[in-house]
Design a protein around this motif. Structure first.
Motif, PDB file in Angstrom:
ATOM      1  N   UNK A   1       0.830  -1.211   0.000  1.00  0.00           N
ATOM      2  CA  UNK A   1       0.000   0.000   0.000  1.00  0.00           C
ATOM      3  C   UNK A   1       0.861   1.257   0.000  1.00  0.00           C
ATOM      4  N   UNK A   2       1.910   1.262   0.813  1.00  0.00           N
ATOM      5  CA  UNK A   2       2.819   2.419   0.861  1.00  0.00           C
ATOM      6  C   UNK A   2       3.490   2.604  -0.501  1.00  0.00           C
ATOM      7  N   UNK A   3       3.949   1.510  -1.103  1.00  0.00           N
ATOM      8  CA  UNK A   3       4.589   1.589  -2.415  1.00  0.00           C
ATOM      9  C   UNK A   3       3.627   2.157  -3.453  1.00  0.00           C
ATOM     10  N   UNK A   4       2.403   1.654  -3.488  1.00  0.00           N
ATOM     11  CA  UNK A   4       1.419   2.151  -4.455  1.00  0.00           C
ATOM     12  C   UNK A   4       1.117   3.631  -4.266  1.00  0.00           C
ATOM     13  N   UNK A   5       0.949   4.046  -3.016  1.00  0.00           N
ATOM     14  CA  UNK A   5       0.669   5.458  -2.740  1.00  0.00           C
ATOM     15  C   UNK A   5       1.870   6.331  -3.106  1.00  0.00           C
ATOM     16  N   UNK A   6       3.068   5.847  -2.814  1.00  0.00           N
ATOM     17  CA  UNK A   6       4.277   6.605  -3.149  1.00  0.00           C
ATOM     18  C   UNK A   6       4.468   6.747  -4.645  1.00  0.00           C
TER      19      UNK A   6
ATOM     20  N   UNK B   1      13.579   6.017  -1.256  1.00  0.00           N
ATOM     21  CA  UNK B   1      13.075   5.092  -0.236  1.00  0.00           C
ATOM     22  C   UNK B   1      12.274   3.947  -0.856  1.00  0.00           C
ATOM     23  N   UNK B   2      11.649   4.201  -2.009  1.00  0.00           N
ATOM     24  CA  UNK B   2      10.792   3.196  -2.640  1.00  0.00           C
ATOM     25  C   UNK B   2      11.539   2.289  -3.615  1.00  0.00           C
ATOM     26  N   UNK B   3      12.732   2.689  -4.031  1.00  0.00           N
ATOM     27  CA  UNK B   3      13.401   2.033  -5.165  1.00  0.00           C
ATOM     28  C   UNK B   3      13.583   0.528  -5.007  1.00  0.00           C
ATOM     29  N   UNK B   4      13.879   0.021  -3.833  1.00  0.00           N
ATOM     30  CA  UNK B   4      14.124  -1.411  -3.653  1.00  0.00           C
ATOM     31  C   UNK B   4      12.869  -2.216  -3.300  1.00  0.00           C
ATOM     32  N   UNK B   5      11.782  -1.532  -2.990  1.00  0.00           N
ATOM     33  CA  UNK B   5      10.591  -2.255  -2.529  1.00  0.00           C
ATOM     34  C   UNK B   5      10.002  -3.216  -3.560  1.00  0.00           C
TER      35      UNK B   5
END
Length: 142
Positions: free
Chosen positions: A17-22, A49-53
């Motif tokens: 969810x955090x990745x999608x929102x970001x 912060x999102x690059x590796x997720x």
């Protein structure tokens, strides 16, 4: 890989969810062309912060009870991809299929000139299907 337990299910769901929102926020910032560079620092920090997720989340494909975590469907010859994130609690699973709001296909000249797609998600099969809506026909009135 199947998640080892329900606690991991919740963590994977939350991070997705955090990745999608970001990703959505970064796209909105980009689309609105913040030419004054007001958002460059925060946007770069968020992107970093999102690059590796995505790579890390790819290891988890199913919840601990065997249900898929996320389902994808492509439209417009693969140029558009939609997804739904299934809830981590089986009791929260929808019981009926549902449709998302229409999304415009990438335009040739103006918004909606190539029509729209509507995605329908089925919680029984964990799949999505795409329905195309033709663009409105414009007539010249004299």
């Amino acid at each position: 890989m199947i998640s080892p337990n329900h606690e991991t299910d919740l963590l994977v769901w939350s991070v997705r969810r955090v990745l999608g929102a970001g990703e959505w926020l970064l796209q909105e910032i980009s689309d609105h062309g913040h030419a004054d560079e007001c958002c460059d620092g925060p946007a770069d920090a968020l992107a970093g912060a999102l690059v590796d997720l995505p790579r890390q989340l790819a290891a988890f494909t199913h919840y601990s009870d065997g249900r898929p975590i996320v389902s994808y469907v492509k439209a417009d010859g693969g140029g558009m991809q939609f997804y739904t994130l299934w809830p981590p609690h089986p009791a929260d699973m929808p019981t009926e299929a549902w449709e998302e709001l229409p999304t415009a296909v990438a335009p040739h000249a103006r918004h909606g000139d190539r029509g729209y797609v509507v995605v329908r998600w089925c919680p029984v099969t964990f799949t999505g299907s795409v329905r195309y809506i033709a663009p409105p026909r414009l007539e010249v009135v004299r």
